[in-house]
Design a protein around this motif. Sequence first.
Motif, PDB file in Angstrom:
ATOM      1  N   SER A 418      71.357  33.037   1.660  1.00  0.00           N
ATOM      2  CA  SER A 418      71.086  31.779   2.357  1.00  0.00           C
ATOM      3  C   SER A 418      72.421  31.104   2.676  1.00  0.00           C
ATOM      4  N   LEU A 419      72.385  30.124   3.555  1.00  0.00           N
ATOM      5  CA  LEU A 419      73.618  29.435   3.925  1.00  0.00           C
ATOM      6  C   LEU A 419      74.182  28.665   2.745  1.00  0.00           C
ATOM      7  N   LYS A 420      73.263  28.152   1.939  1.00  0.00           N
ATOM      8  CA  LYS A 420      73.700  27.407   0.761  1.00  0.00           C
ATOM      9  C   LYS A 420      74.501  28.326  -0.163  1.00  0.00           C
ATOM     10  N   GLU A 421      73.990  29.517  -0.376  1.00  0.00           N
ATOM     11  CA  GLU A 421      74.682  30.472  -1.240  1.00  0.00           C
ATOM     12  C   GLU A 421      76.051  30.833  -0.659  1.00  0.00           C
ATOM     13  N   TYR A 422      76.088  30.992   0.638  1.00  0.00           N
ATOM     14  CA  TYR A 422      77.363  31.327   1.288  1.00  0.00           C
ATOM     15  C   TYR A 422      78.395  30.244   1.016  1.00  0.00           C
ATOM     16  N   VAL A 423      77.986  29.008   1.278  1.00  0.00           N
ATOM     17  CA  VAL A 423      78.925  27.895   1.141  1.00  0.00           C
ATOM     18  C   VAL A 423      79.402  27.747  -0.303  1.00  0.00           C
ATOM     19  N   GLU A 424      78.507  27.983  -1.238  1.00  0.00           N
ATOM     20  CA  GLU A 424      78.898  27.876  -2.643  1.00  0.00           C
ATOM     21  C   GLU A 424      79.959  28.911  -3.022  1.00  0.00           C
ATOM     22  N   ARG A 425      79.954  30.025  -2.310  1.00  0.00           N
ATOM     23  CA  ARG A 425      80.895  31.106  -2.621  1.00  0.00           C
ATOM     24  C   ARG A 425      82.199  31.019  -1.826  1.00  0.00           C
ATOM     25  N   MET A 426      82.287  30.056  -0.921  1.00  0.00           N
ATOM     26  CA  MET A 426      83.443  30.022  -0.025  1.00  0.00           C
ATOM     27  C   MET A 426      84.757  29.898  -0.781  1.00  0.00           C
ATOM     28  N   LYS A 427      85.773  30.585  -0.255  1.00  0.00           N
ATOM     29  CA  LYS A 427      87.099  30.541  -0.886  1.00  0.00           C
ATOM     30  C   LYS A 427      87.744  29.174  -0.661  1.00  0.00           C
ATOM     31  N   GLU A 428      88.694  28.854  -1.503  1.00  0.00           N
ATOM     32  CA  GLU A 428      89.353  27.557  -1.411  1.00  0.00           C
ATOM     33  C   GLU A 428      90.017  27.312  -0.056  1.00  0.00           C
ATOM     34  N   ASP A 429      90.678  28.368   0.439  1.00  0.00           N
ATOM     35  CA  ASP A 429      91.398  28.196   1.707  1.00  0.00           C
ATOM     36  C   ASP A 429      90.517  28.519   2.919  1.00  0.00           C
ATOM     37  N   GLN A 430      89.208  28.608   2.699  1.00  0.00           N
ATOM     38  CA  GLN A 430      88.305  28.948   3.808  1.00  0.00           C
ATOM     39  C   GLN A 430      87.660  27.678   4.358  1.00  0.00           C
ATOM     40  N   GLN A 454      87.934  40.067   6.901  1.00  0.00           N
ATOM     41  CA  GLN A 454      87.620  40.833   5.701  1.00  0.00           C
ATOM     42  C   GLN A 454      88.827  40.945   4.774  1.00  0.00           C
ATOM     43  N   GLU A 455      89.972  41.140   5.381  1.00  0.00           N
ATOM     44  CA  GLU A 455      91.199  41.251   4.604  1.00  0.00           C
ATOM     45  C   GLU A 455      91.464  39.989   3.794  1.00  0.00           C
ATOM     46  N   LYS A 456      91.110  38.880   4.393  1.00  0.00           N
ATOM     47  CA  LYS A 456      91.282  37.600   3.695  1.00  0.00           C
ATOM     48  C   LYS A 456      90.307  37.454   2.535  1.00  0.00           C
ATOM     49  N   GLY A 457      89.354  38.369   2.490  1.00  0.00           N
ATOM     50  CA  GLY A 457      88.357  38.304   1.431  1.00  0.00           C
ATOM     51  C   GLY A 457      87.245  37.325   1.741  1.00  0.00           C
ATOM     52  N   PHE A 458      87.140  36.915   2.998  1.00  0.00           N
ATOM     53  CA  PHE A 458      86.075  35.973   3.356  1.00  0.00           C
ATOM     54  C   PHE A 458      84.781  36.715   3.651  1.00  0.00           C
ATOM     55  N   GLU A 459      83.703  36.096   3.246  1.00  0.00           N
ATOM     56  CA  GLU A 459      82.372  36.669   3.470  1.00  0.00           C
ATOM     57  C   GLU A 459      82.005  36.517   4.952  1.00  0.00           C
ATOM     58  N   ILE A 460      81.350  37.521   5.494  1.00  0.00           N
ATOM     59  CA  ILE A 460      80.906  37.445   6.897  1.00  0.00           C
ATOM     60  C   ILE A 460      79.392  37.637   6.946  1.00  0.00           C
ATOM     61  N   LEU A 461      78.740  36.796   7.704  1.00  0.00           N
ATOM     62  CA  LEU A 461      77.301  36.962   7.909  1.00  0.00           C
ATOM     63  C   LEU A 461      77.095  37.881   9.106  1.00  0.00           C
ATOM     64  N   TYR A 462      76.225  38.861   8.940  1.00  0.00           N
ATOM     65  CA  TYR A 462      75.970  39.814  10.019  1.00  0.00           C
ATOM     66  C   TYR A 462      74.733  39.386  10.798  1.00  0.00           C
ATOM     67  N   LEU A 463      74.893  39.126  12.068  1.00  0.00           N
ATOM     68  CA  LEU A 463      73.749  38.707  12.883  1.00  0.00           C
ATOM     69  C   LEU A 463      73.286  39.882  13.737  1.00  0.00           C
ATOM     70  N   THR A 464      72.117  40.389  13.441  1.00  0.00           N
ATOM     71  CA  THR A 464      71.651  41.579  14.154  1.00  0.00           C
ATOM     72  C   THR A 464      70.441  41.310  15.048  1.00  0.00           C
ATOM     73  N   ASP A 465      69.863  40.141  14.920  1.00  0.00           N
ATOM     74  CA  ASP A 465      68.683  39.806  15.713  1.00  0.00           C
ATOM     75  C   ASP A 465      69.164  39.069  16.969  1.00  0.00           C
ATOM     76  N   ASP A 466      68.549  39.336  18.124  1.00  0.00           N
ATOM     77  CA  ASP A 466      69.100  38.721  19.339  1.00  0.00           C
ATOM     78  C   ASP A 466      69.016  37.192  19.341  1.00  0.00           C
ATOM     79  N   ILE A 467      68.116  36.641  18.542  1.00  0.00           N
ATOM     80  CA  ILE A 467      68.005  35.186  18.504  1.00  0.00           C
ATOM     81  C   ILE A 467      69.077  34.573  17.583  1.00  0.00           C
ATOM     82  N   ASP A 468      69.639  35.390  16.702  1.00  0.00           N
ATOM     83  CA  ASP A 468      70.501  34.864  15.636  1.00  0.00           C
ATOM     84  C   ASP A 468      71.621  33.943  16.114  1.00  0.00           C
TER      85      ASP A 468
END
Length: 625
Positions: A418-430, A454-468
């Motif tokens: 979820s977006l909430k989970e993503y934000v909670e995991r965000m790196k300090e410099d992100q 990716q090299e920065k170690g930042f999480e990326i959300l993959y959008l595969t649905d055309d509406i995403d």
Amino acid sequence: MAKQQFEAESKRLLDLMINSIYSKREVFLRELISNASDAIDKMYYRALTDESITFNQSDYYIRIDLDKENRQLTVSDTGIGMTKEELESNLGIIAKSGSLAFKTENEIKDGHDIIGQFGVGFYAAFMVADVVSVKSKALNEDQAYQWYSEGADGYTIEPCDKETVGTEITLTIKESSDEDDYDQYLDPFHLQTIVKTYSDFIRYPIKMEVSEQKLKEGTEDEYETIIEDKTINSMVPIWKKNKAELSEEDYQQFYQEKHYGFDTPLTYIHTSVDGNVRYQAILYIPESAPYDYYSAEYEKGLELYSSGVLIMNKAPELIPDYFSFVKGLVDSEDLSLNISREMLQHDRQLKLIEKNLTRKIKQELQKMLNNDREKYEKFYSAFGRQLKFGVYNDFGQNKDTLKDLLLFYSSTEKKLVSLKEYVERMKEDQTSIYYATGESNAKIERLPQTEMVQEKGFEILYLTDDIDEFAIKMLAEYDDKEFKSVSSGDLDLEDDADDEAEKVSEDDQELFNKMKEILKGKVTDVRRSKRLKSHPVCLTNEGEISIEMEKVLNMMPDNQGIQANKILEINTKHEIFQTLKDSFTKDDQKIEQYTNILYNQALLIEGLPIEDPLSYTNDVWEVMK
Ligand code: ADP
Ligand code: MG
């Protein structure tokens, strides 16, 4: 009268029925009883709204009668009845409007699927009967008619005698064999059990003659068999019952009985409100989407009752589009019986109910997401797309309701987050929430544009649905963190210090200008890339329309040739860049070829079509020589 043929589709379905693909044949009784109940609903409604019809409460009932000797089971009702034409059109065609044609022959062979999707209602009678007779007299008609069929080869309709308005369906039950016990459908005790299981909450009495052993009056040990009419269902509609009295199974049965779906609902909501507006509601969140869910044919809506009288089969005003998958009913004593479609749209009470229900559904989904992730993911795989449409539609006015219900695949977690989970995991410099778009997770994983993030170690959300991406753009931010595509021109990544120092040299800039000129009208700029690591080139975009959105928009029938502003990024640390530089100074034709090849390859990586495949392959052959 000549025998009439069933419509071809019906015939096929009937054959299937008779070969009993239904795992539980006993549901035939549920089907007949619920049709009877529907017919009484209609009568009841008419009597309440038409003063010329006088009816007493005791005039509404369903009866089950048995004639064991002749193997006959009769279900009769005091409902609205059917005219000759209605007998023809209602019982002569199954699965109307070509919905059956929707399915391929293969699926039809399997059978289960069709039954699952359409239900067969009345025809279920043929699972247990060789002969079905329907005598019916419609309201305000003088003549009654009998529909008669011995199965797949057709039916007849003829005038018959019937005094009272209503319908009487008589089944001649099949003979039992070693494998199949049909006699049970002639056993009053067994029939009572079936009624209790499937039709207990029918609001009208279901009467049946029941024999009981009773102590003979005036004696102490002499018994006699008393045969009397008994109401065998409890009659209290399930939504009027106390939640504590009901089991999960009761709700599941009701879902089946109501034909809300043929799946097992993931969860249900039973609510009773006694505030500004009074109502009871039972809502279900189905497990899977109906076959037409994501098509224009799908109609949303809940059943609407006014003090126990059904006034509308599908009131769309009761649920918002983004929750259109919700099934169920609302019963309110505050609604007028004569309410019309037009009035419904402006009804203040109804708006209030909708608001309350929407909140309830949201809470229920949030609860599921928090407490039962597996279940929620099942839900999300069926209806997540609808939630994303909901974020995007109506100019994003529902995004706050829906944003916490969204899930996307994560590059680091390798699962939906979820977006909430993503934000909670965000790196300090992100500072941004990164996403990448593509056809599949596997394809996105290999996109050159993701390398730096990716090299920065930042999480990326993959959008595969055309509406995403459309939904993400509508959200714009979550928890004050901006969404950023890994392919967008301004990635907002802090450059390494030495990288910053290394300004683009004049020579390099000249080369980029040259390439830009070669690619005039195709890209808006050619630049040094800050995001590429191992790949020589990639395409990114600037502005509102991303490359992925361009693809989606151009697939639409009325596309207006909308294009993303594309930028060709060059990895100046890649050895290919050296080749470019060498040829730039020496060979004008070469630089043109190289530029075109690299541009076309960047298109291919993006999954975009090459404008001129022949000239591309020619270029490649040329340099291979
Ligand atoms: P469904 O109930 O889903 O419409 P059915 O196959 O169960 O499909 O019934 C077909 C139609 O036949 C009903 O919609 C109704 O119009 C009519 N019908 C069936 N049984 C009765 C009945 N007992 N009284 C009046 N009409 C009936
Ligand atoms: Mg039915």
